[in-house]
Design a protein around this motif. Structure first.
Motif, PDB file in Angstrom:
ATOM      1  N   TYR A 225     -10.304  -5.046   5.083  1.00  0.00           N
ATOM      2  CA  TYR A 225      -9.299  -4.386   4.249  1.00  0.00           C
ATOM      3  C   TYR A 225      -9.044  -5.170   2.965  1.00  0.00           C
ATOM      4  O   TYR A 225      -8.855  -4.579   1.892  1.00  0.00           O
ATOM      5  CB  TYR A 225      -7.996  -4.212   5.026  1.00  0.00           C
ATOM      6  N   ARG A 226      -9.035  -6.519   3.064  1.00  0.00           N
ATOM      7  CA  ARG A 226      -8.815  -7.318   1.859  1.00  0.00           C
ATOM      8  C   ARG A 226      -9.997  -7.192   0.904  1.00  0.00           C
ATOM      9  O   ARG A 226      -9.819  -7.035  -0.310  1.00  0.00           O
ATOM     10  CB  ARG A 226      -8.609  -8.793   2.239  1.00  0.00           C
ATOM     11  N   SER A 229      -9.806  -3.871  -0.882  1.00  0.00           N
ATOM     12  CA  SER A 229      -8.791  -3.865  -1.925  1.00  0.00           C
ATOM     13  C   SER A 229      -9.325  -4.512  -3.202  1.00  0.00           C
ATOM     14  O   SER A 229      -9.122  -3.994  -4.308  1.00  0.00           O
ATOM     15  CB  SER A 229      -7.547  -4.608  -1.439  1.00  0.00           C
ATOM     16  N   ASP A 233     -10.186  -2.606  -6.853  1.00  0.00           N
ATOM     17  CA  ASP A 233      -9.658  -3.102  -8.131  1.00  0.00           C
ATOM     18  C   ASP A 233     -10.791  -3.336  -9.126  1.00  0.00           C
ATOM     19  O   ASP A 233     -10.686  -2.967 -10.307  1.00  0.00           O
ATOM     20  CB  ASP A 233      -8.888  -4.404  -7.922  1.00  0.00           C
TER      21      ASP A 233
END
Length: 275
Positions: A225-226, A229, A233
């Motif tokens: 998930y990190r 993200s 971006d």
């Protein structure tokens, strides 16, 4: 003094542990000849993955076959891949980027010229199967709109697994053990020499839209998930827009590339600078 020394050592060890970056494995498909696979993943690694993820992750790269790649992405391992097709079933165990990393020209129907007539009109795979034609498919990949028809036990579909399954399919086709395969042009270009490619013809597939998207894809865990993200971006940055444009213009006919970039702009808000 000994106590002070022990405290200093303990503080140093805790600091090193706290700043150690978590490991993230980038998995790449072993679709083609090994050198092609390595060049492809290294290109994405240098242009996108490292700029987006290297500050927070210790990145490791592994090349594996398609079935193992999907199994690992579906598990607890902290892993991602660059360009996977999104399906409803895969979304249950994997996460996908909000913007496609690449837009493919759709798969086509391929056969020997003695089997398939050339033409510009699309051909229905569903109707061919109903007429007793035989197909070969890679068992670990998704053919999306065709998955249900290929899974129907009433039809003659040979399913191939293992290393270099695409090469196995081409050999079945040339030995006339199957009538048709569904494949991307670039896949056959890598696996089949020019004199054999000249024996094949292809048609558009009626069940398919014009293009198909590939996405950055990660396992559903904290690291995944990190990483997603950070990738989401990065995909909004000017550098990523330039890379998307470069890839699509280099890998496609000009008219296809133009249509793909228009979709990126109209559907995903990616703006491309003029050269």
């Amino acid at each position: 003094m000994r106590l002070i020394g022990f405290i200093v050592i303990l503080f140093t060890l805790n600091t090193a542990t706290a700043t150690e970056k978590p490991k993230l494995t980038i998995l790449s498909h072993a679709y083609f000849a090994n050198e092609f696979d390595k060049n492809s993943v290294n290109r994405h690694l240098n242009a996108v993955i490292k700029p987006a993820l290297a500050d927070e992750f210790d990145i490791d790269v592994e090349i594996t076959n398609h079935a193992r790649l999907l199994k690992r992405l579906s598990g607890n391992e902290a892993s991602c891949t660059y360009n996977a097709i999104k399906t409803q079933n895969r979304s249950k165990t994997m996460i996908f980027s909000t913007i496609p990393t690449y837009m493919h020209v759709q798969r086509r129907l391929y056969a020997l010229k003695s089997t398939l007539k050339s033409g510009s009109e699309p051909v229905s795979v569903t109707e061919l199967l109903k007429s007793k034609a035989s197909f070969g498919i890679v068992g670990s990949t998704s053919y999306r709109e065709l998955d249900s028809i290929f899974a129907d036990k009433k039809f003659n579909v040979a399913t191939i697994y293992g290393e270099n399954a695409f090469l196995q399919l081409s050999r079945l086709l040339f030995s006339k053990r199957i009538d048709y395969i569904v494949a991307y042009k670039q896949t056959l270009d890598v696996h089949i020499p020019a004199h054999e490619l000249n024996q094949l013809t292809s048609r558009r597939i009626a069940e398919y839209p014009e293009f198909i998207n590939g996405f950055f894809t990660c396992s559903k865990n904290t690291e995944g998930y990190r990483a997603m993200s950070l990738i989401n971006d990065y995909m909004q940055k000017v550098e990523m827009a330039a890379y998307i444009k470069e890839l699509h213009q280099q890998m496609n006919d000009p008219s296809d590339a133009e249509a793909m970039l228009e979709i990126y702009t109209n559907e995903y808000g990616i703006l491309f600078q003029n050269d």
